[in-house]
Design an enzyme around this catalytic site. Structure first.
Site, PDB file in Angstrom:
ATOM      1  N   HIS A 190     104.735  -9.201 111.410  1.00 26.26           N
ATOM      2  CA  HIS A 190     105.618  -9.648 110.612  1.00 26.26           C
ATOM      3  C   HIS A 190     105.151 -10.503 109.187  1.00 26.26           C
ATOM      4  O   HIS A 190     105.771 -10.491 108.341  1.00 26.26           O
ATOM      5  CB  HIS A 190     106.617 -10.822 111.327  1.00 26.26           C
ATOM      6  CG  HIS A 190     107.663 -11.554 110.692  1.00 26.26           C
ATOM      7  ND1 HIS A 190     108.865 -10.688 110.128  1.00 26.26           N
ATOM      8  CD2 HIS A 190     107.977 -12.933 110.310  1.00 26.26           C
ATOM      9  CE1 HIS A 190     109.506 -11.611 109.591  1.00 26.26           C
ATOM     10  NE2 HIS A 190     109.126 -12.890 109.598  1.00 26.26           N
ATOM     11  N   GLU A 237     106.577 -13.447 140.166  1.00 22.99           N
ATOM     12  CA  GLU A 237     105.115 -13.420 139.532  1.00 22.99           C
ATOM     13  C   GLU A 237     104.796 -11.949 139.687  1.00 22.99           C
ATOM     14  O   GLU A 237     105.348 -11.286 140.386  1.00 22.99           O
ATOM     15  CB  GLU A 237     104.578 -14.212 140.934  1.00 22.99           C
ATOM     16  CG  GLU A 237     104.502 -15.765 140.855  1.00 22.99           C
ATOM     17  CD  GLU A 237     103.648 -16.301 141.837  1.00 22.99           C
ATOM     18  OE1 GLU A 237     102.846 -15.578 142.356  1.00 22.99           O
ATOM     19  OE2 GLU A 237     103.841 -17.498 142.040  1.00 22.99           O
ATOM     20  N   THR A 264     120.864  -9.343 108.461  1.00 23.27           N
ATOM     21  CA  THR A 264     120.455  -9.190 107.192  1.00 23.27           C
ATOM     22  C   THR A 264     120.700  -7.911 106.519  1.00 23.27           C
ATOM     23  O   THR A 264     120.984  -7.702 105.520  1.00 23.27           O
ATOM     24  CB  THR A 264     118.976  -9.578 107.120  1.00 23.27           C
ATOM     25  OG1 THR A 264     118.722 -10.937 107.628  1.00 23.27           O
ATOM     26  CG2 THR A 264     118.275  -9.259 105.832  1.00 23.27           C
ATOM     27  N   THR A 300     118.832  -8.789 114.947  1.00 17.91           N
ATOM     28  CA  THR A 300     120.490  -8.659 115.120  1.00 17.91           C
ATOM     29  C   THR A 300     121.318  -7.845 114.248  1.00 17.91           C
ATOM     30  O   THR A 300     122.232  -7.740 114.190  1.00 17.91           O
ATOM     31  CB  THR A 300     120.814 -10.207 115.162  1.00 17.91           C
ATOM     32  OG1 THR A 300     120.839 -10.751 113.824  1.00 17.91           O
ATOM     33  CG2 THR A 300     120.489 -10.913 116.283  1.00 17.91           C
ATOM     34  N   LYS A 304     118.812 -13.765  98.574  1.00 20.95           N
ATOM     35  CA  LYS A 304     119.688 -14.564  99.672  1.00 20.95           C
ATOM     36  C   LYS A 304     119.009 -15.838 100.147  1.00 20.95           C
ATOM     37  O   LYS A 304     117.858 -15.813  99.860  1.00 20.95           O
ATOM     38  CB  LYS A 304     119.943 -13.634 100.638  1.00 20.95           C
ATOM     39  CG  LYS A 304     118.610 -13.256 101.673  1.00 20.95           C
ATOM     40  CD  LYS A 304     119.001 -12.520 102.985  1.00 20.95           C
ATOM     41  CE  LYS A 304     117.708 -12.519 103.758  1.00 20.95           C
ATOM     42  NZ  LYS A 304     117.307 -13.420 104.440  1.00 20.95           N
ATOM     43  N   ASP A 319     112.553  -3.133 105.946  1.00 18.96           N
ATOM     44  CA  ASP A 319     112.158  -4.233 106.655  1.00 18.96           C
ATOM     45  C   ASP A 319     111.069  -4.286 107.490  1.00 18.96           C
ATOM     46  O   ASP A 319     111.048  -2.816 108.080  1.00 18.96           O
ATOM     47  CB  ASP A 319     113.329  -5.174 107.084  1.00 18.96           C
ATOM     48  CG  ASP A 319     113.169  -6.627 106.953  1.00 18.96           C
ATOM     49  OD1 ASP A 319     112.006  -7.203 106.857  1.00 18.96           O
ATOM     50  OD2 ASP A 319     114.082  -7.318 107.031  1.00 18.96           O
ATOM     51  N   ARG A 331     119.065 -18.348 103.970  1.00 22.93           N
ATOM     52  CA  ARG A 331     119.356 -18.036 105.299  1.00 22.93           C
ATOM     53  C   ARG A 331     119.717 -19.645 105.821  1.00 22.93           C
ATOM     54  O   ARG A 331     118.706 -20.373 105.803  1.00 22.93           O
ATOM     55  CB  ARG A 331     118.139 -17.846 106.208  1.00 22.93           C
ATOM     56  CG  ARG A 331     118.563 -17.305 107.534  1.00 22.93           C
ATOM     57  CD  ARG A 331     117.191 -17.199 108.215  1.00 22.93           C
ATOM     58  NE  ARG A 331     116.709 -15.717 107.903  1.00 22.93           N
ATOM     59  CZ  ARG A 331     116.968 -14.630 108.461  1.00 22.93           C
ATOM     60  NH1 ARG A 331     117.873 -14.583 109.250  1.00 22.93           N
ATOM     61  NH2 ARG A 331     116.481 -13.411 107.988  1.00 22.93           N
TER      62      ARG A 331
END
Length: 326
Positions: free
Chosen positions: A136, A45, A234, A231, A200, A226, A202
């Site tokens: 995003h 907590e 892409t 990760t 592309k 981007d 995904r």
């Protein structure tokens, strides 16, 4: 530190996600960071205590909801509640990186729209305004029922390339997918370059497959852009596809360096020459490498805070080279 800010009612507090950025922002504004204590009990907590009076103050909280996302989000909500109960006049959340932003729609049956849920939580906790950077999906602004100031990283990234010798040669700005075309076009307008698009598909989350390149990249210096690198699957596949298509040097840039899982191994072993990122997310030392070049968003956010506090327009902050003008 710059000259001290004249209004003592403006307060800036940093939570635990990105204190180095918060310190830079406070220094640019000309104030000291507010004094708070944040700790965790043995069961996880979170406990927060504000160690100074903020009654009647306009408070800005600096917190990126980066990893560990849930801890940082919960810490933010608790801080908002503490400020509300301590009689802050306005509570302004500065979210350089908005976690959960990729869950902005129902892509499959029975999926949540978590970006909307997080917006509801921040609003219901008591925030009066949100200041964020490169969501995003820009339409996430509409998930909030409070004012949202959405800053862009493209002018900062453009400033780096405009000051860098890479633009002495043929350059093309490349979007790694169709969804990023608007972002690529904005950078291309700033540096006066054409654009290309990686087509592309995904198959599943964090797995991408490059298909075709739309545009001429042969013999060109390519700049992949981007909103985030997570990760790095892409961006590294796109870079390899560009080199295979005859590109000269490949650069990558993004606003948010999430860099989770195998990201650093992929980037270090890729054909990408340099990766230009901002400090919207605090990058631990073990994730830094010679390929990573960092530009700071502190001046941009600091100027936005001052303009919001003084009821001035933030529109000039969207301009090329990020010049501080009235």
């Amino acid at each position: 530190m710059t000259e001290n800010y004249s209004d003592p009612k403006l307060k800036i507090f940093s939570l635990s996600s990105n204190r180095p950025l918060a310190e830079k922002i406070a220094a640019e504004v000309g104030v000291e960071l507010g004094d708070i204590s944040s700790a965790q009990f043995s069961d996880g907590e979170i406990k927060i205590n504000i160690e100074e009076s903020i009654r009647g103050c306009h408070v800005y909280i600096i917190q990126s909801t980066s990893s560990p996302v849930n801890d940082h989000l919960m810490e933010l909500l608790i801080m908002i509640d503490a400020l509300k109960r301590a009689s802050a006049k306005t509570i302004n959340v500065v979210l350089p990186y908005y976690g959960y932003a990729r869950q902005d729609r129902k892509a499959q049956s029975r999926e949540p729209i978590t970006a909307k849920l997080v917006a509801n939580m921040i609003t219901q906790a008591g925030a009066d305004r949100l200041l964020t950077l490169d969501m995003h999906a820009p339409q996430i602004q509409g998930f909030f029922d409070i004012p949202v100031d959405h800053l862009l990283g493209a002018p900062l990234l453009a400033s780096y390339f405009l000051d860098n010798e890479v633009l002495n040669h043929d350059v093309v700005v490349v979007s790694p997918d169709h969804g990023g075309v608007t972002r690529a076009r904005k950078l291309a307008e700033f540096i006066k370059a054409p654009i290309a698009i990686i087509d592309k598909r995904r198959p599943k989350a964090n797995v991408s497959e490059v298909m075709n390149i739309i545009g001429n990249v042969e013999g060109k210096n390519c700049i992949l852009i981007d909103d985030m690198i997570d990760t790095a699957g892409t961006i590294t596949l796109a870079a390899q596809a560009l080199q295979d298509a005859g590109a000269k040097d490949v650069y990558a840039c993004c606003t948010h360096a999430v860099l989770s899982g195998p990201a650093m191994d992929r980037l270090n072993n890729s054909v990408i020459k340099h990766v230009i990122v901002t400090d919207s997310i605090d990058i631990p030392e073990e994730k830094l490498s010679e390929k990573i070049i960092m530009v700071s968003v502190s001046q941009l956010i600091a100027e936005a805070i001052k303009r919001i506090h003084e009821n001035r327009s933030v529109s000039p902050l969207f301009q090329e080279k990020f010049k501080i003008i009235d």
